[in-house]
Structure formats: C-alpha cells, structure tokens
Write an enzyme that holds these catalytic residues in place. Structure first.
Site, short mmCIF file in Angstrom:
data_model
loop_
_atom_site.label_atom_id
_atom_site.label_comp_id
_atom_site.label_asym_id
_atom_site.label_seq_id
_atom_site.Cartn_x
_atom_site.Cartn_y
_atom_site.Cartn_z
N GLU A 174 0.85 -1.35 0.10
CA GLU A 174 -0.11 -0.16 -0.20
C GLU A 174 0.90 1.27 -0.20
OE1 GLU A 174 -2.72 -0.47 3.23
OE2 GLU A 174 -3.52 -2.41 2.53
N ASN A 215 2.15 -5.28 -3.05
CA ASN A 215 0.70 -5.55 -2.77
C ASN A 215 0.04 -4.37 -2.47
OD1 ASN A 215 -1.13 -7.73 -2.12
ND2 ASN A 215 -1.03 -6.87 -0.10
N HIS A 251 -10.44 -6.07 -2.29
CA HIS A 251 -11.36 -5.80 -1.39
C HIS A 251 -12.42 -5.21 -2.08
CE1 HIS A 251 -9.11 -7.24 2.18
NE2 HIS A 251 -8.23 -6.38 1.74
N GLU A 279 -6.37 -10.68 -1.33
CA GLU A 279 -7.01 -10.46 0.14
C GLU A 279 -8.47 -10.32 -0.36
OE1 GLU A 279 -5.40 -7.06 2.25
OE2 GLU A 279 -3.62 -7.67 1.75
N ASP A 281 -12.53 -10.14 -0.61
CA ASP A 281 -13.74 -9.98 -0.01
C ASP A 281 -14.46 -9.14 -0.55
OD1 ASP A 281 -12.73 -7.74 1.16
OD2 ASP A 281 -12.26 -8.74 3.08
O1 G3I Z 1 -3.68 -7.36 18.97
C1 G3I Z 1 -4.75 -6.32 19.61
C2 G3I Z 1 -4.91 -6.73 20.84
O2 G3I Z 1 -3.96 -6.88 21.80
C3 G3I Z 1 -5.94 -5.42 21.26
O3 G3I Z 1 -6.63 -5.88 22.62
C4 G3I Z 1 -7.10 -5.22 20.30
C5 G3I Z 1 -7.98 -3.96 20.81
O4 G3I Z 1 -8.54 -3.37 19.74
O5 G3I Z 1 -6.32 -5.07 18.95
C6 G3I Z 1 -5.83 -5.94 18.60
O6 G3I Z 1 -4.94 -5.62 17.22
C7 G3I Z 1 -6.07 -5.63 16.27
C8 G3I Z 1 -5.50 -6.42 15.21
O7 G3I Z 1 -6.00 -6.28 13.97
C9 G3I Z 1 -5.05 -7.81 15.60
O8 G3I Z 1 -6.57 -8.46 15.97
C10 G3I Z 1 -6.17 -4.25 15.66
O9 G3I Z 1 -6.91 -3.35 16.62
C11 G3I Z 1 -6.74 -4.28 14.44
O10 G3I Z 1 -6.86 -2.83 13.99
C12 G3I Z 1 -6.13 -5.12 13.59
O11 G3I Z 1 -6.87 -4.96 12.22
C13 G3I Z 1 -6.11 -5.73 11.11
C14 G3I Z 1 -6.03 -4.51 10.12
O12 G3I Z 1 -5.36 -5.19 8.85
C15 G3I Z 1 -5.11 -3.31 10.81
O13 G3I Z 1 -4.94 -2.57 9.61
C16 G3I Z 1 -7.16 -6.74 10.51
O14 G3I Z 1 -7.21 -7.75 11.58
C17 G3I Z 1 -6.53 -7.26 9.15
O15 G3I Z 1 -7.65 -8.11 8.57
C18 G3I Z 1 -6.24 -6.26 8.53
O16 G3I Z 1 -5.55 -6.65 7.03
C19 G3I Z 1 -5.26 -5.62 6.20
C20 G3I Z 1 -4.23 -6.18 5.28
O17 G3I Z 1 -3.05 -6.36 6.21
C21 G3I Z 1 -3.64 -5.19 4.19
N1 G3I Z 1 -4.69 -4.81 3.48
C22 G3I Z 1 -5.80 -4.09 4.05
C23 G3I Z 1 -6.15 -5.23 5.30
C24 G3I Z 1 -7.86 -5.11 5.72
O18 G3I Z 1 -7.84 -3.69 6.57
#
Ligand code: G3I
Length: 370
Positions: A174, A215, A251, A279, A281
């Site tokens: 990105e 990517n 996406h 990715e 969906d």
């Molecule tokens: O691990 C912490 C946890 O300790 C905490 O208690 C909790 C509270 O909010 O957050 C947890 O972290 C979260 C993490 O996912 C793991 O679950 C983050 O808040 C959350 O923002 C994070 O989201 C991820 C996101 O990327 C971050 O930008 C999504 O799961 C994940 O699916 C998403 O994936 C991205 C790709 O990497 C790149 N392309 C877009 C895609 C969708 O956004």
C-alpha cells in the site's frame, strides 16, 4: 452460436467437472518440491478443484480462531492450499519491543501450513500500519541513515527467519494513494521513493528463492492508482530490482461495481510479472438483500474467473473465510457479510460460486505456475 448451443456446451462442461470430482486429479508442482494432489475424499474442496487448473487458493488466517475454533481449523486445512497470516507477520507482532522477536505465532502458522501441504504468503514487510509503538515513537526524530538501517535489519531478520518457508512475500504494501501519487508514509518522508527498491533488494538478499510482491488495494480498477503502480513496477523491472509479482488485494464493495480485473492482471503479467489476488472479500450493507448477495456472488465469481484467465496469476486468496472473523464490520460501519462462509461457518452461495467456477475451469494442470 445460439444461446441453446452455449447452454449445451456449458452443461457438458459441468458434467465433465462432476466427473473430475471423483478423479484423483493431477499433481501440481510447487517451488518447494511437494505436490498439491487432491484426494478422492476432498475432491470437491476448493483446493482440490483449484489444483486441477494449477491454481493455488488461499485464505488469510486468524491465529486466535485457529487455536480456539475446531470448525475454523478444519476449513482452513481442508479448503485452502495457501495461507497468509492476517496479522502475525506484521512488524508490531514480530518485534513488539525493540530487539525482542516474537516469532511464535507466525511459526505456528508455518507449521500448520506444512502439516497440511500448504504454501505460505508472507504478509507484510514494509507498511505504514501496524508498526510497534516503540517504532512509531522513535521514527520521527531518527536520521534517514538510521531509519534505513532499521528497515534493512527488520527485512533481513524477518525474511532470514523464514527463509525457504515463504512462497510469496508481500514486500511493500500500500505505498500508493488512490490518485496515483506515492503515499506520504513515514518511509517516504524519511527515505524518499528509493525505499521501495531497497526493500526488494534487501528481501531478495535474505531469501533469493522467495517470490517478491508489491501488494495494494484499488488497483483492480483501471485508473490513476493502477496506472501509477503499473509504471512504477515497470521502472523497477527495467532497473533490475528483484520484484517478481504484484498482488491485487481485491477488497470489493457491492456499491462500487465490478473491476476490469482481467485486463489489469493481464497488462501487469505482460510486463513479465507474476500476479495474484491476495485479499479477496466482497462487503455489502447489512442486512444483506438477495440483490446484494447476487452482487457478492458476481464479485467472487468474476474475480476468480479473471485469475483463471491469466496464466501468470498464481493464487487467489480470500481475506478470511468466516463472517464472524472478518475485519470489515470493525472498519466499515453497517457493512459486512463479506466472506464465503457465514458467521456459523456454514458455506454461503459465495462459496458455491467459487466451487462451481473452479469446477468449470478444471483442466489438465499447468505445472509452470509455481
Ligand atoms: O492485538 C490487539 C489486541 O491486543 C487488542 O486488545 C485489540 C484491541 O483493539 O487490538 C488488537 O489488534 C488488532 C489487530 O487487528 C489484531 O486483531 C487491531 O486493533 C486491528 O486494527 C487489526 O486489524 C487488522 C488490520 O489489517 C489493521 O490494519 C485486521 O485484522 C486485518 O485483517 C487487516 O488486514 C489488512 C491487510 O493487512 C492489508 N490490506 C488491508 C487489510 C484489511 O484492512
């Protein structure tokens, strides 16, 4: 040809596909010497059907769900031939404290993949999101030389840790804005555009056999962003930078219509690059109406058809498979239902659409896909 003629042919293709459900299928070569060979008992799984077209089908994996949900684990193992870490190879998980590495969750995913005959897409080495707090705090006041050294160390250490175990790495994620300009990330601010080429060189030095990908999202549609990435990777190739592929995140949202993805994949492929959908969906507003679900089915079907139609499209990866675990509702208020299984891990029409699309495409395996 008459419409009836087309239907007869389509029907024959379906019958042929049904016959393939009970065949052994053909083995597909992979870069690490194993083969993806469908077994009769799994012969209607997505991975089994995809193998018959020489295509890898993948999913992002949520490690918490893998550990706690037996049904999730069974689907992850049985339906997919590649896995991507949804979060656990990102910098904030890998190095939560400077100099202290947390490899365990990602190592568990690699072990799961090896147990299940799956390849791994590494995601991701250089991104502006999910940086550890210590790094976000330190970066603004660091010199460019120190930032370059830190980024090189991160890439080298992570790629080295997984050397020989990663099929495709999302090296840079990105880096572009929707208008085609480079994103004003901390990496661009500190290092200038050269950070992109350098990241690929450092990753290649650490694992020369891994396929290295750029990517991004919203490059499925032809437009300023896709055009900019196209020109940029063309220049990287011309400069001899070790980039082998471009990942199209895909996406989709039903309100924006379908992208001209096949044309885009093809033109990147014509540069001599591999391509992948990384990715996929298809989100929509909740509750889902029948019309919206039809659009979601069309989204999955057409994006898979695009990959199947482009010879260098190595893999089609969904960004998770169960609606209960999707990232979408947390980011897009009022939207969801983006995945191919429902919140109870029951397959939806979107799953069946992928299955049928793969069955129709089943053909002698193409062993040059890697
Ligand atoms: O691990 C912490 C946890 O300790 C905490 O208690 C909790 C509270 O909010 O957050 C947890 O972290 C979260 C993490 O996912 C793991 O679950 C983050 O808040 C959350 O923002 C994070 O989201 C991820 C996101 O990327 C971050 O930008 C999504 O799961 C994940 O699916 C998403 O994936 C991205 C790709 O990497 C790149 N392309 C877009 C895609 C969708 O956004």
């Amino acid at each position: 040809m008459t419409i009836r003629g087309r239907l007869v042919i389509a029907g024959a293709a379906l019958l042929g596909a049904s016959a393939l459900f009970v065949s052994q299928g053909a083995a597909v070569a992979d870069p690490h010497g194993s083969t993806e060979r469908p077994s009769p008992s799994q012969s209607t799984s997505l991975r089994s059907l995809a193998a018959q077209s020489g295509l890898r089908i993948g999913t992002a994996v949520n490690m918490d769900a893998l550990a706690s949900d037996a049904a999730y684990k069974a689907i992850a193992a049985g339906q997919f031939s590649t896995v991507s870490p949804e979060n656990v190879m990102k910098w904030d998980t890998i190095e939560p404290t400077q100099g202290t590495y947390n490899w365990a969750p990602a190592d568990q995913l690699v072990a799961f993949a090896q147990q299940n005959g799956q390849l791994v897409r590494g995601h991701t080495l250089v991104w502006h999101n999910q940086l550890p707090a210590w790094l976000s705090q330190a970066l603004p006041s660091m010199s460019s030389a120190d930032v370059a050294a830190l980024l090189k160390k991160h890439i080298t250490d992570e790629v080295t840790h997984f050397t020989g175990k990663i099929w495709q790495w999302d090296v840079v994620n990105e880096a572009f804005n929707d208008d085609g300009t480079l994103r004003d990330s901390i990496w661009l601010q500190k290092l200038g555009p050269a950070y992109i080429a350098d990241a690929f060189r450092w990753a290649h030095a650490a694992d020369p056999k891994a396929l290295l990908f750029y990517n991004d999202y919203n490059i499925e549609y032809t437009g300023p962003k896709s055009n900019a990435v196209y020109s940029y990777v063309q220049q990287l190739k011309a400069q001899g930078v070790p980039i082998q592929g471009v990942g199209f995140q895909t996406h989709l949202d039903t309100q924006y219509g379908l992208p001209d993805l096949q044309n885009n994949l093809q033109r990147f492929s014509d540069l001599g690059l591999k391509v992948a959908e990384t990715e996929v969906d298809v989100r929509t507003t909740l509750p889902v109406t029948p019309v919206e679900q039809n659009a979601q089915v069309a989204g999955y079907t057409s994006t898979l058809q695009a990959c199947l139609a482009v010879r260098s499209c190595l893999s089609y990866t969904v960004w998770g498979f169960g609606d209960a675990y999707s990232w979408v509702p947390g980011v897009f208020a009022g939207e969801g239902a983006a995945d191919i299984y429902d919140a109870n891990l029951q397959p939806k029409a979107e799953y069946t659409a992928l299955q049928q699309t793969l069955a129709l495409a089943a053909a002698p395996a193409r062993d040059d896909r890697r």
